[in-house]
Write an enzyme that holds these catalytic residues in place. Sequence first.
Site, PDB file in Angstrom:
ATOM      1  N   LYS A 170     -15.332   4.225   9.191  1.00 33.61           N
ATOM      2  CA  LYS A 170     -15.945   4.155   7.859  1.00 33.61           C
ATOM      3  C   LYS A 170     -16.566   2.791   7.546  1.00 33.61           C
ATOM      4  CE  LYS A 170     -13.325   7.895   5.738  1.00 33.61           C
ATOM      5  NZ  LYS A 170     -12.594   8.372   4.570  1.00 33.61           N
ATOM      6  N   GLY A 200      -5.778  -0.718   1.330  1.00 35.82           N
ATOM      7  CA  GLY A 200      -6.646  -0.576   2.503  1.00 35.82           C
ATOM      8  C   GLY A 200      -7.924   0.174   2.144  1.00 35.82           C
ATOM      9  N   ASN A 250     -18.466   7.532   4.096  1.00 35.86           N
ATOM     10  CA  ASN A 250     -17.975   8.769   4.715  1.00 35.86           C
ATOM     11  C   ASN A 250     -19.080   9.806   4.864  1.00 35.86           C
ATOM     12  OD1 ASN A 250     -18.310   9.817   2.125  1.00 35.86           O
ATOM     13  ND2 ASN A 250     -16.439  11.040   2.217  1.00 35.86           N
ATOM     14  N   ASP A 257     -15.579  10.042  -1.273  1.00 33.39           N
ATOM     15  CA  ASP A 257     -14.118  10.196  -1.352  1.00 33.39           C
ATOM     16  C   ASP A 257     -13.606  10.063  -2.790  1.00 33.39           C
ATOM     17  OD1 ASP A 257     -13.593  10.669   1.341  1.00 33.39           O
ATOM     18  OD2 ASP A 257     -13.497   8.541   1.821  1.00 33.39           O
TER      19      ASP A 257
HETATM   20  P1  ATR Z   1      -6.424   2.749   5.263  1.00 36.33           P
HETATM   21  O1  ATR Z   1      -7.812   2.355   5.657  1.00 36.33           O
HETATM   22  O2  ATR Z   1      -6.016   4.133   5.648  1.00 36.33           O
HETATM   23  O3  ATR Z   1      -6.133   2.472   3.826  1.00 36.33           O
HETATM   24  P2  ATR Z   1      -5.086   0.312   6.137  1.00 36.33           P
HETATM   25  O4  ATR Z   1      -6.266  -0.545   5.822  1.00 36.33           O
HETATM   26  O5  ATR Z   1      -4.323   0.083   7.408  1.00 36.33           O
HETATM   27  O6  ATR Z   1      -5.469   1.857   6.214  1.00 36.33           O
HETATM   28  O7  ATR Z   1      -4.101   0.246   4.894  1.00 36.33           O
HETATM   29  C1  ATR Z   1      -2.886   0.909   4.886  1.00 36.33           C
HETATM   30  C2  ATR Z   1      -2.236   0.723   3.531  1.00 36.33           C
HETATM   31  O8  ATR Z   1      -0.991   1.420   3.492  1.00 36.33           O
HETATM   32  C3  ATR Z   1      -1.932  -0.722   3.196  1.00 36.33           C
HETATM   33  O9  ATR Z   1      -2.055  -0.902   1.798  1.00 36.33           O
HETATM   34  C4  ATR Z   1      -0.472  -0.838   3.633  1.00 36.33           C
HETATM   35  O10 ATR Z   1       0.253  -1.874   3.004  1.00 36.33           O
HETATM   36  P3  ATR Z   1       0.119  -3.394   3.565  1.00 36.33           P
HETATM   37  O11 ATR Z   1      -1.208  -3.916   3.085  1.00 36.33           O
HETATM   38  O12 ATR Z   1       1.262  -4.108   2.958  1.00 36.33           O
HETATM   39  O13 ATR Z   1       0.212  -3.278   5.059  1.00 36.33           O
HETATM   40  C5  ATR Z   1       0.044   0.496   3.182  1.00 36.33           C
HETATM   41  N1  ATR Z   1       1.286   0.945   3.851  1.00 36.33           N
HETATM   42  C6  ATR Z   1       1.438   1.398   5.102  1.00 36.33           C
HETATM   43  N2  ATR Z   1       2.726   1.761   5.331  1.00 36.33           N
HETATM   44  C7  ATR Z   1       3.408   1.539   4.174  1.00 36.33           C
HETATM   45  C8  ATR Z   1       4.757   1.731   3.755  1.00 36.33           C
HETATM   46  N3  ATR Z   1       5.686   2.220   4.583  1.00 36.33           N
HETATM   47  N4  ATR Z   1       5.081   1.394   2.489  1.00 36.33           N
HETATM   48  C9  ATR Z   1       4.155   0.900   1.634  1.00 36.33           C
HETATM   49  N5  ATR Z   1       2.860   0.708   1.968  1.00 36.33           N
HETATM   50  C10 ATR Z   1       2.475   1.016   3.220  1.00 36.33           C
END
Ligand code: ATR
Length: 272
Positions: free
Chosen positions: A66, A129, A87, A102
């Site tokens: 993306k 994210g 997207n 989205d």
């Molecule tokens: P995406 O593009 O799918 O949003 P990403 O950029 O890897 O993927 O972001 C993942 C998000 O999920 C982040 O906000 C992450 O928190 P961190 O910034 O602290 O890493 C969050 N995340 C993933 N696993 C988590 C968990 N078990 N509990 C809370 N937040 C989680």
Amino acid sequence: MPDQYAVIGNPVEHSKSPLIHAAFARQTGHDLAYDLLLAPIHKFVVTADAFRARGGRGLNVTLPFKAEATRYATTLSARARAAQAVNTLKFDHEIIFGDNTDGAGLVRDLIDNLGCAIAGQRVLLLGAGGAARGVIDPLLQQHPAQFVLANRTLDRAQQLAQSLHGALEASSYAALANRQFDLVVNATSASLAGELPPLPRGVYAPGALAYDMMYGKGETPFLAFARGESAALLADGLGMLVEQAAESFFVWRGVRPESAPVLKLLRESGHV
Ligand code: ATR
């Protein structure tokens, strides 16, 4: 030959988009083909270029491309620029138009399908994210009374809040104790790993809606937790998936398909 569309991603074979767009095409009487397009991780541009060279008219873009699709586009919609994620790509000769449907899909699912007004509500968004960024602007445009973004790494939430000039409030999970929200949207990837974002007890106001942008995972830990709290309504992201597809179809074809029968078909056919 029918107009060619596809969803590009890696992996992509699990995608429901071909099923959804085939249903939209039948419903609207549009003659088009919609396929899966697997791109090697470092070959997004060559794969998309080859698709265009074959006469392809548009692509949906899924993980992990993306952000790369944002750079590939020659023109971006305001909502794609705000999200820094694309997207939907539409090809028109030399012009590559990049859009992000989205957030519009989430808002439409919340308002039209789930009957959840966002205006005047206390909204909590989890995650910082790409998935979260894609929905912030469209949610803000609905004028919630409060908009809080909580993230495990507080710094990322604070940076986002800063880049939006304070249009939302950044928070840690712990600082949510003693606060209540009418709508809690999970845009983290926690559900993918079967994990629960560390929400304190009591954040759901009586009658609140818990929305997990994930789908196809059964009841996620996030939704199971909400069930044990005061949430009155639990929803997965299947409605958002169908609604963002309907919005992409509109971008490409200028016609808005009806999403409700397709959402019903997906739920009843056991595809998800
Ligand atoms: P995406 O593009 O799918 O949003 P990403 O950029 O890897 O993927 O972001 C993942 C998000 O999920 C982040 O906000 C992450 O928190 P961190 O910034 O602290 O890493 C969050 N995340 C993933 N696993 C988590 C968990 N078990 N509990 C809370 N937040 C989680």
